[in-house]
Write a protein that holds these residues in place. Structure first.
Motif, PDB file in Angstrom:
ATOM      1  N   SER A 130       0.846  -1.191   0.000  1.00 16.41           N
ATOM      2  CA  SER A 130       0.000   0.000   0.000  1.00 16.41           C
ATOM      3  C   SER A 130       0.883   1.244   0.000  1.00 16.41           C
ATOM      4  O   SER A 130       2.102   1.172   0.257  1.00 16.41           O
ATOM      5  CB  SER A 130      -0.893   0.014   1.237  1.00 16.41           C
ATOM      6  OG  SER A 130      -0.106   0.198   2.410  1.00 16.41           O
ATOM      7  N   GLY A 131       0.263   2.399  -0.260  1.00 15.51           N
ATOM      8  CA  GLY A 131       1.025   3.647  -0.268  1.00 15.51           C
ATOM      9  C   GLY A 131       1.691   3.921   1.062  1.00 15.51           C
ATOM     10  O   GLY A 131       2.854   4.342   1.126  1.00 15.51           O
ATOM     11  N   GLN A 134       4.678   1.626   1.501  1.00 18.48           N
ATOM     12  CA  GLN A 134       5.800   2.096   0.673  1.00 18.48           C
ATOM     13  C   GLN A 134       6.525   3.257   1.350  1.00 18.48           C
ATOM     14  O   GLN A 134       7.765   3.319   1.337  1.00 18.48           O
ATOM     15  CB  GLN A 134       5.292   2.528  -0.704  1.00 18.48           C
ATOM     16  CG  GLN A 134       4.837   1.384  -1.591  1.00 18.48           C
ATOM     17  CD  GLN A 134       4.389   1.850  -2.951  1.00 18.48           C
ATOM     18  OE1 GLN A 134       4.809   2.899  -3.436  1.00 18.48           O
ATOM     19  NE2 GLN A 134       3.522   1.084  -3.587  1.00 18.48           N
ATOM     20  N   SER A 163      -3.272   6.732   8.059  1.00 15.85           N
ATOM     21  CA  SER A 163      -1.914   6.455   7.607  1.00 15.85           C
ATOM     22  C   SER A 163      -1.006   7.662   7.838  1.00 15.85           C
ATOM     23  O   SER A 163       0.173   7.513   8.188  1.00 15.85           O
ATOM     24  CB  SER A 163      -1.910   6.078   6.120  1.00 15.85           C
ATOM     25  OG  SER A 163      -2.623   4.883   5.902  1.00 15.85           O
TER      26      SER A 163
END
Length: 242
Positions: A130-131, A134, A163
């Motif tokens: 996932s972003g 990463q 996040s």
């Protein structure tokens, strides 16, 4: 001392992107750098980590300080798995090449992944993450050399609020664990509130505010007031058309 920037100037074509910018970041301190798009924030980071050269001015750092930079979109190598992305500086940088055995590098990578809350993903590729994951792998790669200076370019860009909070917590944690000097370029108020000790606001290549995060958030300065309230009215003019 960790970072002292004095009268930094950078010119692209005929435009002064940075105009005699000066500031200091002490050991264990995080400086937030904010401002409109195109105000020179990312250029400033690139000059500090020597991806660009200044036209004038000086940058002083603590002797032998390793400088790490995390990029806005992680900048992971798509063709390398997580292990080799993180190990890359230890394998390829001249000063680290041959310093560690293969088993030592494996342990270092494992440790850095654990530091950013990721375990057992060494064989995965960036496209499988996932972003937010990463971003955290990018953090692990940045700290694999135990740097004393960490530069963050929009670390929460494109992430959801949860996040973003996780990433902000890791910025604080890494600063504390490494006693590093950190500079965070951001547009996000939550990042300023949670992760930054001091803030500078850039406008037209100049610092128009410098002070603590608390002073910034009070909005007593007309520039900070406009920025915090996302107002079109104020001393800063938005020149680019939408």
């Amino acid at each position: 001392m960790s970072i002292i920037v004095k009268n930094l100037v950078k010119i692209f074509d005929d435009k002064k992107v940075l105009d005699k910018v000066s500031f200091e970041v002490k050991d264990g301190e995080t400086l937030g750098v904010v401002g409109f798009s195109g105000s020179g924030k990312s250029t400033l980071l690139k000059i500090i980590c020597k991806l660009l050269y200044a036209d004038d001015g000086t940058i002083e750092t603590t002797k032998n300080s390793d400088i790490a930079m995390t990029f806005q979109y992680s900048a992971l190598f798509d063709f390398l798995d997580v292990y080799h992305n993180i190990a890359f500086p230890l394998l390829e940088r001249r000063e680290f090449r041959g310093k560690y055995t293969k088993d030592e590098i494996k342990n270092i990578v494992k440790q850095k992944l654990a530091t950013v809350g990721l375990k057992g993903i060494e064989e995965k590729f960036p496209s499988e993450l996932s972003g937010g994951m990463q971003k955290r792998v990018g953090f692990a790669r940045a700290i694999v050399t135990n740097p004393k200076i960490i530069l963050y370019d929009e670390p929460t860009a494109g992430l959801d609020p949860v996040s973003s909070t996780l990433i902000e917590d890791y910025i604080v944690r890494l600063k504390n664990e490494l006693n590093a000097s950190c500079i965070v370029v951001t547009h996000q108020m939550s990042t300023i509130k949670r992760a930054c000790d001091n803030v500078i606001l850039l406008y037209e290549g100049k610092i128009v505010f410098r002070g603590s995060t608390e002073e910034f958030l009070r909005g007593d300065n007309p520039y900070t007031k406009q920025f915090i309230n996302a107002s079109l009215e104020g001393p800063m003019e938005i020149k680019s058309a939408i």
